[in-house]
Scaffold this active site. Structure first.
Site, PDB file in Angstrom:
ATOM      1  N   ASP A 100       0.839  -1.189   0.000  1.00  0.00           N
ATOM      2  CA  ASP A 100       0.000   0.000   0.000  1.00  0.00           C
ATOM      3  C   ASP A 100       0.875   1.240   0.000  1.00  0.00           C
ATOM      4  OD1 ASP A 100      -2.397   1.702   0.541  1.00  0.00           O
ATOM      5  OD2 ASP A 100      -3.306  -0.224   1.080  1.00  0.00           O
ATOM      6  N   HIS A 159      -3.945   5.915   3.106  1.00  0.00           N
ATOM      7  CA  HIS A 159      -4.620   4.700   2.658  1.00  0.00           C
ATOM      8  C   HIS A 159      -4.028   3.460   3.327  1.00  0.00           C
ATOM      9  CE1 HIS A 159      -5.987   1.599  -0.259  1.00  0.00           C
ATOM     10  NE2 HIS A 159      -6.976   2.439  -0.505  1.00  0.00           N
ATOM     11  N   SER A 161     -11.278  -1.354  -0.840  1.00  0.00           N
ATOM     12  CA  SER A 161      -9.992  -1.301  -0.130  1.00  0.00           C
ATOM     13  C   SER A 161     -10.178  -1.512   1.362  1.00  0.00           C
ATOM     14  CB  SER A 161      -9.306   0.050  -0.364  1.00  0.00           C
ATOM     15  OG  SER A 161      -8.849   0.169  -1.679  1.00  0.00           O
TER      16      SER A 161
END
Length: 705
Positions: A422, A458, A628
């Site tokens: 990520d 994220h 996600s």
């Protein structure tokens, strides 16, 4: 000739081109061949026609019935019809320069002029010279003769060659058609003496006449030669450009096509053909890849996981060295950046030119050369401020993770290593600082940061959902690892492949001292893009052979059918869709089938408004929505299953998850490939919504048996 009758002559075009505004108002006469009217001074002698009071005069009849008379300035001018005591009102010819001066001085002719609206066509024309009439009868106009025959005219000054040619005021009768009297009138004003003053400017002097008597016509003069030269230059330049374009096109058609290797991927061929001098980032594939090595690993029984990982690493490194030896030898003398990947037996070269890549393509062991791919984060569709819940976040409660912890009977996820590919992780966050693996737990291929960082948020969010404390994580007892495969929202193939290799056999943060025993048990991926792409498959194959379970988000391209993204559509990964708190499918969740009509996603999990850790502060939390956020829930449950049996294969884990889902969901009625969303498995929910408790209970029964 008349333009409209087909007898029009080229010479008229030439005269009209250079004397355009003066030629356009000539008499409208009939062509003797077809009797049609048209603007022309070049017709052969027409047949005289009778005329009435208001009809136009036939040029020849007028010339024969009205013999020419000499004007005051030596020019021969045509007389008008007699102004005898007829019923017709008297008319006078249009004044020449001399008669105008006389009229201006005495105003004697003012009373004799007819009102403008009652004058016939003839009175609206300027008187014509015998030269013009002769040229009309002959059907031809010679520009040089016109100049020579009218050298004494005050209205034109023509010098052949490069000397400027000027025409002042009303053109002499040799200059072609003249403007009608309406357009020829000059603006007059009176000076102090009461005399009319012509205010027209003359371009050759740049001054205006201020005397009481106008000099000739005092109309604005023009430069014939300058105008012609300017137009000639324009057409010459245009023609040169046109010819150049034709030559370029002809050269391109005649040039042989650039010879490129058949081993080049179509996209690479397009790039080099569009610009042979360009450089590209490429991946070189070698014959055999890693298939033989991985087959041997899968078919061999190893005493433990560590032995499996070390053996696979040793064999893959040797395989890559053998396959890539010659290609690396070619690159050894250059300064090109390159990296040899053993996990997929591929060679990455950055900014390589055509000559070098052609030399490499000639190697027999090279099977193909491909442009580097760029994937993307599966970006959240919603991003909201949030605070911690009193106990557990709704996703943790929905999948019954706390109840699963009780069944396990020990700290949730203890002894399991979970990883994320990520944007990184904020290592100092309060929900994540206590269970970071430490050494061998972080790698950053883009910036080489020594400790985990996250500039996007994220990665911190997804890692928190897997292993975060404070009620946000499914397996808070697990140790987490991370690799920055996405330096920004874009994720390059080279960075993602480095992360894949790092997790197959971790190293220190600087890439040194590999220790395969530190490999994670599960890798969560919330990135992807496109459908049916295969460039990451070799990495997935190596993970599965090593006993590493890959979990992928299916994408945020829903709710239509045929939107499942890669690599989530790979048959060997667990592809995850997203659900809402109401157990309805999230509107953005991608839907199957795959490009080869397989069922995807495999399973669904909470993904809408999921609250987890964020990168902006050590105590920051954020509610994000997307697949996600769903994939980390599944990765956390995998960690719970591995807590009691770390040797579970990917197939075993998948079976425990998909066979023990919740199916009492909210259906939308979507049907894909004739499968409705309330029939399981389907292309919307997969096998249903994730349930940690049911999966753990099923594992307990399996262990007892």
């Amino acid at each position: 000739m008349n333009r409209n009758c087909g007898h029009y002559m080229v010479i008229h075009d030439i005269v009209a081109y250079y004397l355009g505004e003066y030629v356009q108002d000539c008499d409208h006469v009939r062509c003797h061949d077809c009797r049609r009217r048209g603007p022309c001074v070049l017709c052969p002698p027409p047949v005289a026609q009778p005329h009435g009071r208001n009809s136009r005069y036939n040029l020849r009849a007028r010339a024969e019935s009205n013999p020419p008379a000499a004007s005051g300035n030596g020019r021969v001018q045509r007389r008008v019809r007699s102004t005898s005591a007829s019923t017709r009102r008297p008319r006078v010819s249009a004044p020449t320069s001399t008669t105008r001066r006389t009229r201006n001085a005495s105003q004697a002719n003012a009373a004799s002029r007819r009102p403008r609206q009652n004058r016939s066509v003839l009175t609206r024309r300027q008187t014509r010279s015998v030269t013009a009439a002769t040229a009309a009868r002959a059907g031809r106009y010679n520009l040089r003769n016109r100049v020579q025959n009218n050298a004494s005219a005050n209205a034109a000054n023509l010098v052949l060659g490069n000397v400027q040619v000027q025409r002042r005021g009303r053109l002499s009768t040799a200059s072609s058609r003249l403007r009608d009297t309406t357009s020829q009138r000059t603006r007059r004003r009176t000076n102090a003496n009461g005399n009319p003053v012509n205010r027209r400017f003359q371009r050759n002097t740049g001054s205006a006449s201020t005397t009481g008597t106008p000099k000739g016509n005092r109309r604005q003069t023009r430069s014939f030669t300058a105008k012609a030269i300017a137009k000639a230059k324009f057409y010459k330049t245009t023609m040169k450009l046109f010819i150049s374009l034709l030559l370029c096109a002809a050269g391109a058609l005649a040039a042989p096509e650039l010879k490129l290797s058949d081993k080049f991927a179509p996209e690479l061929k397009i790039s080099f053909r569009s610009n042979p001098a360009a450089t590209n980032n490429v991946f070189v594939h070698f014959e055999g890849g890693t298939a033989t090595v991985l087959e041997s690993i899968i078919s061999t029984r190893f005493p433990n996981r560590e032995e499996r990982l070390n053996t696979m690493h040793t064999l893959l490194v040797a395989n890559a060295e053998t396959s890539q030896r010659n290609a690396l030898s070619i690159l050894s003398g250059s300064e090109l950046y390159h990296h040899s990947f053993w996990i997929n037996n591929q060679l990455y070269i950055r900014d390589v030119d055509l000559a070098t890549i052609l030399e490499i393509s000639r190697l027999e062991e090279v099977s193909g050369i491909y442009l580097e791919e760029i994937a993307h984060l599966i970006e959240p569709v919603e991003n909201k401020n949030a605070s911690l819940s009193a106990d557990f976040e709704w996703g943790i409660v929905k999948i019954q993770a706390p109840e699963a912890w009780e069944v396990i009977g020990q700290k949730n996820g203890e002894g399991v290593r979970v990883a994320t590919v990520d944007t990184g992780v904020r290592v100092s966050h309060e929900a994540l600082r206590n269970n970071f693996l430490g050494e061998y737990g972080w790698f950053d291929p883009s910036t080489a940061e020594p400790l985990p960082t996250d500039r996007n948020g994220h990665g911190t969010h997804t890692t928190g959902t897997i292993a975060g404390s404070n009620g946000i994580g499914v397996a808070p007892g697990a140790k987490w690892m991370a690799c920055r495969g996405c330096a920004t929202s874009a994720c390059s193939q080279s960075d993602l492949t480095m992360c894949g290799e790092f997790f197959a056999c971790p190293t220190l943060a600087d890439g040194s001292n590999p220790d395969c025993s530190k490999a994670p048990h599960v890798v969560s991926n919330s990135w992807g893009g496109g459908r049916g792409t295969t460039w990451f498959n070799a990495v997935i194959d190596a993970w599965v052979a090593a006993g590493i379970i890959p979990v992928f988000s299916i994408g945020n391209s829903g709710p239509r059918c045929n939107t499942a993204n890669s690599p989530g559509d790979n048959a060997k990964v667990i592809g995850v869709g997203s659900t809402m708190e109401s157990d309805a499918i999230s509107s953005f969740s991608s839907v199957g089938p795959t490009t080869d009509l397989r069922m995807k996603p495999d399973i669904s999990a909470p993904g809408s408004e999921v609250n987890s850790a964020y990168h902006t502060a050590d105590n920051a939390y954020r509610a994000l929505s997307g697949t996600s956020m769903a994939a980390p829930h599944v990765s956390g449950v995998v960690a719970l299953l591995l807590t009691r049996d770390s040797d579970l294969t990917a197939a075993n884990v998948r079976d425990l998850l998909v066979r023990n889902t919740d199916k009492a969901l909210v259906f939308s009625g979507l049907v894909c490939e004739d499968v409705p969303d309330n029939e399981f498995p389907n292309h919307v929910f997969g096998s249903g919504r994730l349930n940690a408790l049911k999966s753990v209970q099923a594992q307990t029964k399996m262990l007892k048996n």
